[in-house]
Design an enzyme around this catalytic site. Structure first.
Site, short mmCIF file in Angstrom:
data_model
loop_
_atom_site.label_atom_id
_atom_site.label_comp_id
_atom_site.label_asym_id
_atom_site.label_seq_id
_atom_site.Cartn_x
_atom_site.Cartn_y
_atom_site.Cartn_z
N HIS A 1 -43.12 -74.00 -13.47
CA HIS A 1 -44.19 -74.36 -14.40
C HIS A 1 -45.46 -74.80 -13.67
CE1 HIS A 1 -41.28 -75.18 -18.00
NE2 HIS A 1 -41.44 -73.91 -17.73
N SER A 2 -45.49 -74.59 -12.35
CA SER A 2 -46.70 -74.86 -11.57
C SER A 2 -47.79 -73.85 -11.85
CB SER A 2 -46.37 -74.82 -10.07
OG SER A 2 -45.47 -75.83 -9.72
N ASN B 1 -38.05 -65.65 -27.19
CA ASN B 1 -38.65 -64.62 -26.35
C ASN B 1 -39.90 -63.98 -26.94
OD1 ASN B 1 -36.77 -64.79 -24.25
ND2 ASN B 1 -35.35 -63.41 -25.29
N VAL C 1 -29.85 -65.31 -19.58
CA VAL C 1 -29.11 -64.91 -20.78
C VAL C 1 -27.76 -64.29 -20.44
CG1 VAL C 1 -29.13 -63.32 -22.76
CG2 VAL C 1 -31.14 -64.70 -22.23
N ARG D 1 -41.82 -65.68 -15.66
CA ARG D 1 -41.15 -66.13 -16.88
C ARG D 1 -40.15 -65.08 -17.37
NH1 ARG D 1 -43.36 -66.88 -22.62
NH2 ARG D 1 -42.00 -68.48 -23.50
N GLU E 1 -33.63 -58.57 -27.39
CA GLU E 1 -33.87 -59.95 -27.00
C GLU E 1 -35.34 -60.33 -27.19
OE1 GLU E 1 -32.30 -60.65 -23.02
OE2 GLU E 1 -30.60 -59.34 -23.46
N ASP F 1 -51.76 -75.13 -13.65
CA ASP F 1 -52.44 -75.50 -12.40
C ASP F 1 -53.90 -75.81 -12.71
OD1 ASP F 1 -52.90 -72.87 -13.10
OD2 ASP F 1 -52.92 -72.11 -11.05
N SER G 1 -31.86 -56.69 -19.36
CA SER G 1 -31.62 -56.53 -20.80
C SER G 1 -32.80 -57.04 -21.62
CB SER G 1 -30.34 -57.24 -21.22
OG SER G 1 -30.40 -58.63 -20.93
N HIS H 1 -36.05 -65.52 -18.18
CA HIS H 1 -35.49 -65.23 -19.49
C HIS H 1 -34.48 -64.10 -19.43
CE1 HIS H 1 -38.07 -67.52 -22.52
NE2 HIS H 1 -38.44 -67.96 -21.32
N ASP H 2 -34.58 -63.23 -18.44
CA ASP H 2 -33.58 -62.18 -18.27
C ASP H 2 -32.32 -62.74 -17.63
OD1 ASP H 2 -32.60 -59.45 -18.27
OD2 ASP H 2 -32.90 -59.47 -16.10
#
Length: 353
Positions: free
Chosen positions: A194-195, A97, A73, A65, A91, A268, A79, A69-70
């Site tokens: 998202h597994s 975040n 952006v 994740r 961030e 899962d 960052s 998210h890095d």
């Protein structure tokens, strides 16, 4: 599925051929960039993360994740790892975040790298390589990664609001990914991440009780699954927080040790043996997507087509997921003198700040 030696060699050849065809944002990225300056870098990252994972399996989805998210952006520049200072926001502190985890795991790995090769391996490379290992630990495919990234000397909190939201409808989600150069198909593929991991109740509770202000559950959800999720979120109290710790089960029961942070649903939830990607896409076809943004993938003709394809062909998904993770990892990177190599991933090394 058993893979014989010949098939494995063909797959690896395909990956390396793909490496030669992918155009990254900077041609100075290389495969095995640290082969002379820090030849043990890959092994240090792999072995250290394995030790962390053996003690805490939530490390893998947390790092996966983090890399998204890095990179989403301002490119893969680490960052997102920077702490706030008196003159620079972080961030980490923005609403999209605030539920991120795993920073301490990267600190441990970075310390090992600094002991072996001081000032050589960037945090940006550490993050994308750790994410690749996290995918493997979660049961996903191997994919080669270019390295040679440098770290950003600033954070971009204002851009964090452009991250996709668990509450996005299909058109909004597709538009967000398109701004970063991802197609509809690649959006469906990337969401296959998202597994693995834990989704906590605050991200889906409104779908269970008051969807769109109707005081009823989301009609796109399977009714039995609604009841299952209600039982997860109603163990003694409603949950209003998020964590990466995988603690929920398919048939949850009340526990005095449960806290609001603990309540949620494992992505899962049938167990690791269900296969990385397989359960996720099959669940969407059954109206059992946990997040609204995930279930919305069945609302569009093209995206639903790919959901069906991946639900029936896990090999296709693994191949496509490997390719899209390679693309994500090469997004808008800094190389050469455009960035720095941080000695501590939470702080800039240069004196610019």
């Amino acid at each position: 599925m058993e893979i014989d030696g010949k098939t494995n060699l063909l797959l690896l050849f395909g990956f390396y051929l793909l490496l030669s065809l992918i155009t990254s944002s900077d041609s100075s990225l290389q495969y095995d960039y640290y082969r002379q300056s820090c030849p043990e870098a890959n092994q240090i990252i792999k072995s250290t993360l394995r030790r962390i994972y053996d003690r805490n399996s939530s490390a893998a989805p947390a790092i996966l994740r983090l890399v998204f998210h890095d990179c989403f952006v301002q490119g893969c520049d680490a960052s997102v790892l920077l702490d706030p200072t008196e003159i620079m926001g972080s961030e980490k502190d923005t609403p999209p975040n605030q539920s991120l985890k795993g920073f301490e795991h990267l600190d441990i790995i970075k310390a090992e790298l600094e002991n072996a090769c001081p000032g050589v391996v960037s945090c940006a490379d550490l993050l994308v390589l750790a994410a690749r290992e996290s995918v493997i630990l979660a049961g996903g495919p191997f994919y080669p990664v270019h390295t040679g990234r440098k770290d950003s000397s600033r954070s971009f909190p204002q851009l964090s609001y452009e991250l996709p939201s668990p509450l996005d409808d299909l058109s909004t989600n597709i538009a967000r990914f398109a701004t970063r150069g991802f197609t509809d198909k690649e959006t469906v593929t990337l969401l296959g991440a998202h597994s693995t991991g834990m989704i906590h109740c605050k991200f889906f509770e409104k779908r269970l009780y008051n969807f769109g202000g109707t005081d009823k559950p989301d009609p796109s959800m399977d009714s039995e699954f609604v009841e299952l999720l209600r039982s997860v979120c109603n163990n003694r109290s409603h949950s209003h927080s998020h964590s990466q710790s995988p603690s929920a089960s398919l048939s949850p029961s009340p526990s005095s040790s449960k806290t609001r942070q603990d309540q949620g649903m494992k992505m899962d939830y049938e167990g690791k043996g269900s296969g990385f990607g397989t359960l996720y896409y099959r669940s969407l076809l059954q109206g059992r997507g946990i997040l609204f943004v995930d279930q919305q993938l069945t609302a569009g003709e093209e995206t639903a087509t790919w959901v069906r394809q991946y639900a029936s062909d896990v090999s296709l998904f693994r191949k496509d997921f490997a390719q899209v993770m390679m693309k994500l990892s090469s997004t808008q990177v800094l190389t050469g003198d455009k960035g720095e190599v941080r000695l501590n991933c939470r702080e800039v090394t240069s004196s610019l700040w």
